[in-house]
Design a protein around this motif. Sequence first.
Motif, PDB file in Angstrom:
ATOM      1  N   MET A 204     -45.858  43.923  33.550  1.00 12.72           N
ATOM      2  CA  MET A 204     -45.118  43.599  32.340  1.00 12.72           C
ATOM      3  C   MET A 204     -43.765  44.275  32.376  1.00 12.72           C
ATOM      4  O   MET A 204     -43.616  45.352  32.950  1.00 12.72           O
ATOM      5  CB  MET A 204     -45.897  44.079  31.107  1.00 12.72           C
ATOM      6  N   ARG A 205     -42.819  43.646  31.733  1.00 13.81           N
ATOM      7  CA  ARG A 205     -41.486  44.225  31.624  1.00 13.81           C
ATOM      8  C   ARG A 205     -41.186  44.478  30.148  1.00 13.81           C
ATOM      9  O   ARG A 205     -41.304  43.576  29.327  1.00 13.81           O
ATOM     10  CB  ARG A 205     -40.436  43.302  32.223  1.00 13.81           C
ATOM     11  N   PHE A 206     -40.810  45.705  29.863  1.00 15.24           N
ATOM     12  CA  PHE A 206     -40.549  46.120  28.489  1.00 15.24           C
ATOM     13  C   PHE A 206     -39.044  46.145  28.237  1.00 15.24           C
ATOM     14  O   PHE A 206     -38.277  46.673  29.059  1.00 15.24           O
ATOM     15  CB  PHE A 206     -41.093  47.521  28.238  1.00 15.24           C
ATOM     16  N   GLY A 207     -38.632  45.603  27.116  1.00 16.50           N
ATOM     17  CA  GLY A 207     -37.260  45.786  26.692  1.00 16.50           C
ATOM     18  C   GLY A 207     -37.052  47.201  26.183  1.00 16.50           C
ATOM     19  O   GLY A 207     -38.028  47.916  25.901  1.00 16.50           O
ATOM     20  N   ALA A 208     -35.809  47.605  26.070  1.00 14.54           N
ATOM     21  CA  ALA A 208     -35.491  48.950  25.598  1.00 14.54           C
ATOM     22  C   ALA A 208     -35.677  49.091  24.090  1.00 14.54           C
ATOM     23  O   ALA A 208     -35.683  50.194  23.561  1.00 14.54           O
ATOM     24  CB  ALA A 208     -34.068  49.323  25.995  1.00 14.54           C
TER      25      ALA A 208
ATOM     26  N   PHE B 243     -52.135  51.115  21.796  1.00 12.78           N
ATOM     27  CA  PHE B 243     -51.523  52.343  22.278  1.00 12.78           C
ATOM     28  C   PHE B 243     -52.025  53.564  21.515  1.00 12.78           C
ATOM     29  O   PHE B 243     -52.334  53.491  20.323  1.00 12.78           O
ATOM     30  CB  PHE B 243     -49.999  52.269  22.132  1.00 12.78           C
ATOM     31  N   GLY B 244     -52.073  54.695  22.220  1.00 10.49           N
ATOM     32  CA  GLY B 244     -52.342  55.965  21.584  1.00 10.49           C
ATOM     33  C   GLY B 244     -51.080  56.507  20.937  1.00 10.49           C
ATOM     34  O   GLY B 244     -50.015  55.901  21.042  1.00 10.49           O
ATOM     35  N   PRO B 245     -51.178  57.657  20.273  1.00 11.41           N
ATOM     36  CA  PRO B 245     -50.033  58.221  19.563  1.00 11.41           C
ATOM     37  C   PRO B 245     -48.995  58.864  20.461  1.00 11.41           C
ATOM     38  O   PRO B 245     -47.897  59.183  20.016  1.00 11.41           O
ATOM     39  CB  PRO B 245     -50.666  59.254  18.637  1.00 11.41           C
TER      40      PRO B 245
ATOM     41  N   PHE C 120     -41.761  61.068  26.984  1.00  7.89           N
ATOM     42  CA  PHE C 120     -42.831  60.721  26.045  1.00  7.89           C
ATOM     43  C   PHE C 120     -43.822  59.852  26.807  1.00  7.89           C
ATOM     44  O   PHE C 120     -43.447  58.826  27.375  1.00  7.89           O
ATOM     45  CB  PHE C 120     -42.217  59.972  24.858  1.00  7.89           C
TER      46      PHE C 120
ATOM     47  N   ARG D 129     -44.762  39.387  24.020  1.00  8.73           N
ATOM     48  CA  ARG D 129     -45.297  40.129  22.882  1.00  8.73           C
ATOM     49  C   ARG D 129     -44.181  40.903  22.190  1.00  8.73           C
ATOM     50  O   ARG D 129     -43.223  41.322  22.824  1.00  8.73           O
ATOM     51  CB  ARG D 129     -46.345  41.140  23.353  1.00  8.73           C
TER      52      ARG D 129
ATOM     53  N   SER E  84     -49.011  46.245  18.197  1.00  9.70           N
ATOM     54  CA  SER E  84     -48.743  44.833  18.453  1.00  9.70           C
ATOM     55  C   SER E  84     -48.474  44.068  17.162  1.00  9.70           C
ATOM     56  O   SER E  84     -49.176  44.230  16.165  1.00  9.70           O
ATOM     57  CB  SER E  84     -49.947  44.216  19.169  1.00  9.70           C
TER      58      SER E  84
ATOM     59  N   LEU F 296     -47.256  57.578  26.995  1.00 16.83           N
ATOM     60  CA  LEU F 296     -48.116  56.733  26.174  1.00 16.83           C
ATOM     61  C   LEU F 296     -49.272  56.189  26.988  1.00 16.83           C
ATOM     62  O   LEU F 296     -49.086  55.689  28.093  1.00 16.83           O
ATOM     63  CB  LEU F 296     -47.315  55.563  25.594  1.00 16.83           C
TER      64      LEU F 296
ATOM     65  N   ILE G 274     -40.019  46.292  20.075  1.00 17.72           N
ATOM     66  CA  ILE G 274     -39.994  46.158  21.521  1.00 17.72           C
ATOM     67  C   ILE G 274     -40.526  44.798  21.940  1.00 17.72           C
ATOM     68  O   ILE G 274     -41.575  44.351  21.461  1.00 17.72           O
ATOM     69  CB  ILE G 274     -40.848  47.266  22.176  1.00 17.72           C
TER      70      ILE G 274
ATOM     71  N   GLY H 244     -33.616  55.119  25.334  1.00 22.35           N
ATOM     72  CA  GLY H 244     -32.763  54.001  25.718  1.00 22.35           C
ATOM     73  C   GLY H 244     -33.335  53.120  26.811  1.00 22.35           C
ATOM     74  O   GLY H 244     -32.655  52.193  27.272  1.00 22.35           O
ATOM     75  N   GLN H 245     -34.563  53.384  27.218  1.00 21.70           N
ATOM     76  CA  GLN H 245     -35.179  52.574  28.266  1.00 21.70           C
ATOM     77  C   GLN H 245     -36.488  51.978  27.782  1.00 21.70           C
ATOM     78  O   GLN H 245     -37.126  52.505  26.878  1.00 21.70           O
ATOM     79  CB  GLN H 245     -35.466  53.423  29.511  1.00 21.70           C
ATOM     80  N   GLY H 246     -36.876  50.889  28.416  1.00 20.57           N
ATOM     81  CA  GLY H 246     -38.182  50.317  28.121  1.00 20.57           C
ATOM     82  C   GLY H 246     -39.293  51.158  28.723  1.00 20.57           C
ATOM     83  O   GLY H 246     -39.064  51.958  29.625  1.00 20.57           O
ATOM     84  N   LEU H 247     -40.502  50.961  28.247  1.00 24.90           N
ATOM     85  CA  LEU H 247     -41.655  51.651  28.818  1.00 24.90           C
ATOM     86  C   LEU H 247     -41.808  51.273  30.288  1.00 24.90           C
ATOM     87  O   LEU H 247     -41.588  50.126  30.679  1.00 24.90           O
ATOM     88  CB  LEU H 247     -42.940  51.261  28.085  1.00 24.90           C
TER      89      LEU H 247
ATOM     90  N   TYR I 208     -43.782  44.315  19.773  1.00 24.52           N
ATOM     91  CA  TYR I 208     -44.443  45.510  19.277  1.00 24.52           C
ATOM     92  C   TYR I 208     -43.514  46.219  18.293  1.00 24.52           C
ATOM     93  O   TYR I 208     -42.293  46.162  18.425  1.00 24.52           O
ATOM     94  CB  TYR I 208     -44.740  46.499  20.409  1.00 24.52           C
TER      95      TYR I 208
ATOM     96  N   GLN J 109     -42.743  50.102  16.965  1.00 24.06           N
ATOM     97  CA  GLN J 109     -43.014  51.495  17.300  1.00 24.06           C
ATOM     98  C   GLN J 109     -42.315  52.415  16.309  1.00 24.06           C
ATOM     99  O   GLN J 109     -41.082  52.492  16.279  1.00 24.06           O
ATOM    100  CB  GLN J 109     -42.558  51.817  18.728  1.00 24.06           C
TER     101      GLN J 109
ATOM    102  N   GLY K 268     -41.947  58.582  17.335  1.00 20.08           N
ATOM    103  CA  GLY K 268     -42.952  59.546  17.758  1.00 20.08           C
ATOM    104  C   GLY K 268     -44.374  59.025  17.778  1.00 20.08           C
ATOM    105  O   GLY K 268     -45.316  59.804  17.889  1.00 20.08           O
ATOM    106  N   ARG K 269     -44.531  57.716  17.674  1.00 21.42           N
ATOM    107  CA  ARG K 269     -45.871  57.114  17.674  1.00 21.42           C
ATOM    108  C   ARG K 269     -45.971  56.080  18.785  1.00 21.42           C
ATOM    109  O   ARG K 269     -44.990  55.697  19.419  1.00 21.42           O
ATOM    110  CB  ARG K 269     -46.144  56.419  16.326  1.00 21.42           C
ATOM    111  N   GLY K 270     -47.187  55.593  19.024  1.00 19.88           N
ATOM    112  CA  GLY K 270     -47.375  54.542  19.989  1.00 19.88           C
ATOM    113  C   GLY K 270     -47.038  53.182  19.404  1.00 19.88           C
ATOM    114  O   GLY K 270     -47.116  52.983  18.192  1.00 19.88           O
ATOM    115  N   PRO K 271     -46.652  52.220  20.231  1.00 18.98           N
ATOM    116  CA  PRO K 271     -46.337  50.868  19.740  1.00 18.98           C
ATOM    117  C   PRO K 271     -47.573  50.179  19.175  1.00 18.98           C
ATOM    118  O   PRO K 271     -48.692  50.415  19.633  1.00 18.98           O
ATOM    119  CB  PRO K 271     -45.835  50.143  20.989  1.00 18.98           C
TER     120      PRO K 271
ATOM    121  N   ASN L 297     -50.928  42.617  34.508  1.00 22.25           N
ATOM    122  CA  ASN L 297     -50.647  44.042  34.485  1.00 22.25           C
ATOM    123  C   ASN L 297     -49.167  44.308  34.735  1.00 22.25           C
ATOM    124  O   ASN L 297     -48.687  45.405  34.499  1.00 22.25           O
ATOM    125  CB  ASN L 297     -51.460  44.766  35.568  1.00 22.25           C
TER     126      ASN L 297
END
Lengths: 112, 113
Positions: free
Chosen positions: B101-105, A103-105, A88, B34, B46, A90, B89, A40-43, B36, B38, B41-44, B99
């Motif tokens: 950056m703000r990520f949405g949920a 990004f990695g897995p 998790f 940007r 682009s 990343l 995302i 529920g949160q951004g990275l 992304y 996702q 269980g994997r990385g995002p 560097n």
Amino acid sequence: DGGITQSPKYLFRKEGQNVTLSCEQNLNHDAMYWYRQDPGQGLRLIYYSQIVNDFQKGDIAEGYSVSREKKESFPLTVTSAQKNPTAFYLCASSLMVTDTQYFGPGTRLTVL
Amino acid sequence: KNQVEQSPQSLIILEGKNCTLQCNYTVSPFSNLRWYKQDTGRGPVSLTIMTFSENTKSNGRYTATLDADTKQSSLHITASQLSDSASYICVVSFLYNNNDMRFGAGTRLTVKP
């Protein structure tokens, strides 16, 4: 996931132990990053490195440490000082800081 | 307060239908935005990147739009496929520090057959 790998995929740790998460890339990227993702949160950015032997704290660096001895590698250590380490994790890399991040897995860390 | 807000939080659509995901941000000064994708269980991965001077950017069935005046972006998915099921995302970078950056949920999209 491109040429960026993380290991292990799942990691379990006892409370009070330090643990190191691996991140390797063969993309010849200068910049590397570690993020934490919670439901529920951004990275959120933990640490980043723009060049070998240099790294900077991100928004939530407390309880974490990193090193960048080689261009290809950016390991993250989750120390016992991190109060809520289950998440998790990343890793990402980019050619330069202005470029798209790959990004990695991810590694899912669970503290028992 | 999160500077990037995405809506809806989750969305379910039928295969073949279109959908639009929203991203509102307060990041200022703004450098780029940007989107992304996702998988669980994997990385995002682009999808698109737009600077403040761009209004639209396409990547196959994905089209992102940006209104820098109202600080809004949308991601439109056309003719959805089951493989589109993922979290989407939105990420906004500050102008003087890429560097930062703000990520949405994220918006969790489920495409059903």
